[in-house]
Design an enzyme around this catalytic site. Structure first.
Site, PDB file in Angstrom:
ATOM      1  N   LYS A 112      48.883  45.235  37.622  1.00 30.89           N
ATOM      2  CA  LYS A 112      47.900  45.759  36.676  1.00 30.89           C
ATOM      3  C   LYS A 112      48.410  47.048  36.039  1.00 30.89           C
ATOM      4  O   LYS A 112      48.256  47.265  34.834  1.00 30.89           O
ATOM      5  CB  LYS A 112      46.553  45.997  37.358  1.00 30.89           C
ATOM      6  CG  LYS A 112      45.794  44.702  37.614  1.00 30.89           C
ATOM      7  CD  LYS A 112      44.458  44.963  38.272  1.00 30.89           C
ATOM      8  CE  LYS A 112      43.723  43.643  38.549  1.00 30.89           C
ATOM      9  NZ  LYS A 112      42.553  43.839  39.398  1.00 30.89           N
ATOM     10  N   LYS A 191      48.439  26.896  31.366  1.00 32.83           N
ATOM     11  CA  LYS A 191      47.293  27.139  32.253  1.00 32.83           C
ATOM     12  C   LYS A 191      46.116  27.685  31.456  1.00 32.83           C
ATOM     13  O   LYS A 191      46.292  28.597  30.644  1.00 32.83           O
ATOM     14  CB  LYS A 191      47.708  28.156  33.328  1.00 32.83           C
ATOM     15  CG  LYS A 191      46.565  28.534  34.247  1.00 32.83           C
ATOM     16  CD  LYS A 191      46.922  29.647  35.207  1.00 32.83           C
ATOM     17  CE  LYS A 191      45.622  30.221  35.713  1.00 32.83           C
ATOM     18  NZ  LYS A 191      45.506  30.985  36.819  1.00 32.83           N
ATOM     19  N   LYS A 194      41.476  32.950  30.088  1.00 35.68           N
ATOM     20  CA  LYS A 194      40.823  33.645  28.976  1.00 35.68           C
ATOM     21  C   LYS A 194      41.817  34.538  28.231  1.00 35.68           C
ATOM     22  O   LYS A 194      41.661  34.791  27.056  1.00 35.68           O
ATOM     23  CB  LYS A 194      39.586  34.423  29.427  1.00 35.68           C
ATOM     24  CG  LYS A 194      39.818  35.510  30.428  1.00 35.68           C
ATOM     25  CD  LYS A 194      38.496  36.213  30.727  1.00 35.68           C
ATOM     26  CE  LYS A 194      38.604  37.143  31.911  1.00 35.68           C
ATOM     27  NZ  LYS A 194      38.841  36.486  33.212  1.00 35.68           N
TER      28      LYS A 194
HETATM   29  P1  ADP Z   1      41.484  33.881  33.756  1.00 40.60           P
HETATM   30  O1  ADP Z   1      42.883  33.374  33.974  1.00 40.60           O
HETATM   31  O2  ADP Z   1      40.769  33.099  32.717  1.00 40.60           O
HETATM   32  O3  ADP Z   1      41.446  35.382  33.513  1.00 40.60           O
HETATM   33  P2  ADP Z   1      40.559  34.624  36.360  1.00 40.60           P
HETATM   34  O4  ADP Z   1      41.893  35.178  36.705  1.00 40.60           O
HETATM   35  O5  ADP Z   1      39.425  35.550  36.120  1.00 40.60           O
HETATM   36  O6  ADP Z   1      40.715  33.624  35.113  1.00 40.60           O
HETATM   37  O7  ADP Z   1      40.192  33.587  37.517  1.00 40.60           O
HETATM   38  C1  ADP Z   1      38.966  33.491  38.186  1.00 40.60           C
HETATM   39  C2  ADP Z   1      39.079  32.335  39.159  1.00 40.60           C
HETATM   40  O8  ADP Z   1      39.263  31.080  38.458  1.00 40.60           O
HETATM   41  C3  ADP Z   1      40.270  32.449  40.110  1.00 40.60           C
HETATM   42  O9  ADP Z   1      39.876  31.999  41.384  1.00 40.60           O
HETATM   43  C4  ADP Z   1      41.313  31.511  39.516  1.00 40.60           C
HETATM   44  O10 ADP Z   1      42.180  30.988  40.501  1.00 40.60           O
HETATM   45  C5  ADP Z   1      40.465  30.422  38.888  1.00 40.60           C
HETATM   46  N1  ADP Z   1      41.144  29.865  37.691  1.00 40.60           N
HETATM   47  C6  ADP Z   1      41.323  30.508  36.513  1.00 40.60           C
HETATM   48  N2  ADP Z   1      41.978  29.715  35.613  1.00 40.60           N
HETATM   49  C7  ADP Z   1      42.223  28.549  36.252  1.00 40.60           C
HETATM   50  C8  ADP Z   1      42.855  27.311  35.855  1.00 40.60           C
HETATM   51  N3  ADP Z   1      43.353  27.132  34.635  1.00 40.60           N
HETATM   52  N4  ADP Z   1      42.928  26.324  36.763  1.00 40.60           N
HETATM   53  C9  ADP Z   1      42.410  26.475  38.021  1.00 40.60           C
HETATM   54  N5  ADP Z   1      41.793  27.601  38.443  1.00 40.60           N
HETATM   55  C10 ADP Z   1      41.697  28.635  37.587  1.00 40.60           C
END
Ligand code: ADP
Ligand code: TRP
Length: 323
Positions: A112, A191, A194
């Site tokens: 981060k 993948k 957001k």
């Molecule tokens: P983002 O990548 O959208 O910022 P986060 O890091 O906030 O998502 O992830 C929140 C939760 O959702 C975590 O437990 C993460 O492993 C799961 N997650 C996020 N994107 C995916 C994906 N494409 N496939 C499977 N699990 C995901």
């Protein structure tokens, strides 16, 4: 006696179907088996969210979103982190046990800080607050994504240090690494995340869903020719949304009996069918905030009831309680 499960969820904005299959659905599935506590970690979110308004709105939204996808407040205890008494106190006590060089080894902190997030003391201390979240509930298991494994290891280290110094108070919790069923691909095949702008929102309207699905990147196989389902982004999503018809779809792919357009149309309708109840419940909850506040009040009561015993013990053994 059911085992105690605790997890924390960052209230961080709009959720997508990757979040649902990668995390939220697994909480919903686990709520029957465990004595489950789910904390909406608003103190943690302060390391990234900048305004009071945004934090307040995201916190409530996150609660509503999780209720909407099936987290049942009769089964799991859903509460907001800042409603837990004694949590910051426990964080402070842990801070006196753990060293700065040890915390400097945290991958999440390094990542981060490298990404340009200001390395505040809060960001640095993030794992210690997380340890307090877990240990205050005397949790047995902690479901998290792979990226949080090290934080749970640090939690065990903190529990050991405390127990060595003051006597056995804490259990050493275990991480339960949530299998990303398969990483859910976004509309560009990367993948879904957001931060990549390639998501299908969990609460999108029908029109938005159709639009997003139409944009999924595919190869240029002409209609009538066979498509390898394993290399197809649309098929990867069919696997999540189509139930029994998946085998029939696979055959049609292999035999060249379905083109990309038809496949996308079927997918869009299946996603709509799957997500419509979530969206409906969410709208109802948005219009019934009193119910939501009631859930949180009850959640806070149950969570505090569970934490109180540990906090009292900690105060005694550390000498903070002086009479
Ligand atoms: P983002 O990548 O959208 O910022 P986060 O890091 O906030 O998502 O992830 C929140 C939760 O959702 C975590 O437990 C993460 O492993 C799961 N997650 C996020 N994107 C995916 C994906 N494409 N496939 C499977 N699990 C995901
Ligand atoms: N750090 C976790 C994440 O970013 C969120 C979290 C905070 C958490 N406290 C927790 C997870 C306690 C499990 C247990 O995903």
């Amino acid at each position: 006696m059911k085992k105690v499960l605790l997890s924390g969820i960052q209230p961080s904005g709009d959720l997508h179907i990757g979040n649902y299959f990668g995390a939220m659905k697994q909480f919903v599935d686990m709520q029957n088996e465990y004595d489950a506590y789910i904390s909406i970690v608003n103190y943690h979110a302060m390391t990234t969210i900048q305004t009071g308004r945004e934090l307040r709105e995201n916190t409530l939204k996150s609660v509503i979103d999780h209720l909407a996808v099936g987290l049942d407040p009769e089964k799991a205890t859903l509460f907001v982190q800042s409603d837990l008494e004694g949590l910051n106190e426990l964080t402070w006590i842990f801070n006196t046990l753990i060293t700065a060089p040890y915390l400097e080894r945290a991958h999440a902190y390094k990542d981060k800080a490298e990404k340009g997030i200001e390395p505040s003391m809060g960001l640095f201390d993030y794992p210690v607050l997380m340890a307090a979240d877990i240990l205050i509930m005397n949790a047995d298991v902690v479901p998290v994504g792979e990226d949080q494994r090290q934080h749970v290891e640090m939690t065990r280290e903190i529990a050991r240090k405390f127990n060595n110094k003051y006597g056995d108070v804490f259990k050493e919790p275990k991480e339960m690494i949530m299998k990303e069923v398969a990483v859910v691909p976004g509309i560009d095949g990367e993948k879904m995340s957001k931060s990549y702008g390639n998501t299908i929102s969990l609460f999108a309207t029908d029109t938005e869903i159709r639009g997003q699905v139409a944009k999924i990147v595919t190869d240029s196989t002409p209609v009538g020719e066979s498509i390898n389902p394993q290399n197809d982004n649309v098929f990867a999503l069919h696997k999540l949304f189509s139930g029994k018809e998946i085998d029939e779809l696979r055959q049609r792919y292999e035999k060249g009996e379905i083109g990309h357009k038809e496949s996308k149309d079927i997918l869009a309708e299946n996603i709509i069918k799957y997500l419509t109840p979530f969206r409906k419940t969410r709208e109802e909850l948005m219009n019934d905030k009193d119910y939501v506040y009631g859930v949180l009040k009850e959640g806070a009561k149950r969570a505090n009831g569970k934490a109180r015993e540990i906090i009292q013990k900690v105060r005694e053994v550390t000498g903070i309680k002086y009479v």
